[in-house]
Write an enzyme that holds these catalytic residues in place. Structure first.
Site, PDB file in Angstrom:
ATOM      1  N   ASP A   9       0.867  -1.177   0.000  1.00 26.13           N
ATOM      2  CA  ASP A   9       0.000   0.000   0.000  1.00 26.13           C
ATOM      3  C   ASP A   9       0.907   1.232   0.000  1.00 26.13           C
ATOM      4  O   ASP A   9       2.133   1.127  -0.187  1.00 26.13           O
ATOM      5  CB  ASP A   9      -1.015  -0.041   1.152  1.00 26.13           C
ATOM      6  CG  ASP A   9      -0.357   0.126   2.525  1.00 26.13           C
ATOM      7  OD1 ASP A   9       0.886   0.255   2.599  1.00 26.13           O
ATOM      8  OD2 ASP A   9      -1.093   0.129   3.529  1.00 26.13           O
ATOM      9  N   HIS A  99      11.061 -23.539   9.125  1.00 23.57           N
ATOM     10  CA  HIS A  99      10.052 -24.238   9.921  1.00 23.57           C
ATOM     11  C   HIS A  99       8.640 -24.098   9.364  1.00 23.57           C
ATOM     12  O   HIS A  99       7.824 -24.993   9.548  1.00 23.57           O
ATOM     13  CB  HIS A  99      10.061 -23.710  11.366  1.00 23.57           C
ATOM     14  CG  HIS A  99      11.250 -24.177  12.151  1.00 23.57           C
ATOM     15  ND1 HIS A  99      11.348 -24.036  13.518  1.00 23.57           N
ATOM     16  CD2 HIS A  99      12.408 -24.785  11.748  1.00 23.57           C
ATOM     17  CE1 HIS A  99      12.500 -24.546  13.936  1.00 23.57           C
ATOM     18  NE2 HIS A  99      13.179 -24.994  12.876  1.00 23.57           N
TER      19      HIS A  99
HETATM   20  C1  RB5 Z   1      -2.086   2.504   6.569  1.00 22.89           C
HETATM   21  O1  RB5 Z   1      -2.141   3.685   7.295  1.00 22.89           O
HETATM   22  C2  RB5 Z   1      -1.844   1.330   7.504  1.00 22.89           C
HETATM   23  O2  RB5 Z   1      -2.977   1.107   8.291  1.00 22.89           O
HETATM   24  C3  RB5 Z   1      -1.496   0.087   6.721  1.00 22.89           C
HETATM   25  O3  RB5 Z   1      -0.382   0.346   5.936  1.00 22.89           O
HETATM   26  C4  RB5 Z   1      -1.145  -1.148   7.508  1.00 22.89           C
HETATM   27  O4  RB5 Z   1      -0.172  -0.861   8.466  1.00 22.89           O
HETATM   28  C5  RB5 Z   1      -2.250  -1.935   8.055  1.00 22.89           C
HETATM   29  O5  RB5 Z   1      -2.064  -2.985   8.667  1.00 22.89           O
END
Ligand code: RB5
Length: 152
Positions: A9, A99
């Site tokens: 992301d 593992h």
């Molecule tokens: C984004 O702000 C964040 O929530 C995402 O990158 C991640 O860490 C979620 O688990």
């Protein structure tokens, strides 16, 4: 040449670019499944395509990155045949293969620096699954996926 799928992301994008370079330098083909913009996105939209590739057997390995790695690991582990390991240290990265036979490595882009991320990926790639008693344990996980495991 083996292809490794990778996605992140927005919180993992910068690290994703570095890991791509690292993997290419080591001779892998890299399938970048995004994100490639700077805007805030939802990690499942990027984790799912990578998990699908590994789940279906099209690719053997994937790398996922979000802020902590937690969201991506939750997503990826919903898919049959996926064993996604969120790692924050080199020892765990090696164990994830030896593992757990982890086929997706998950890293927190807001947790691990580039140097540590590269080391963790290197350990995971170079390690070998030990099989034996560890295979027996993976077989039990497979039973859960088959929906055959009754409550105990
Ligand atoms: C984004 O702000 C964040 O929530 C995402 O990158 C991640 O860490 C979620 O688990």
């Amino acid at each position: 040449m083996e292809t490794i799928a990778i996605a992140s992301d927005h919180a993992g994008r910068e690290l994703k670019e570095d890991i791509k370079t690292f993997l290419k330098d080591r001779g892998f083909d890299v399938l970048d499944m995004g994100t490639n913009g700077n805007e805030s996105v939802d990690y499942p939209d990027y984790g799912i395509p990578v998990a699908e590739k590994v789940s279906g057997g099209e690719l053997e390995k994937g790398v996922l990155i979000c802020g902590t790695g937690i969201g991506m690991s939750i997503v990826a582990n919903k898919f049959p045949n996926v064993r996604a390991a969120l790692v924050n240290d080199v020892y765990s990265a090696r164990m994830a293969k030896e593992h757990n036979d982890a086929n997706i490595l998950v890293i927190g882009g807001r947790i691990a620096g580039k140097g540590l991320a590269r080391e963790m990926i290197r350990e995971w790639l170079e390690a070998k699954f030990e099989g034996g008693r560890h295979q027996k344990r993976l077989d039990k996980i497979k039973e859960i996926e088959k929906g055959m495991k009754q409550k105990f």
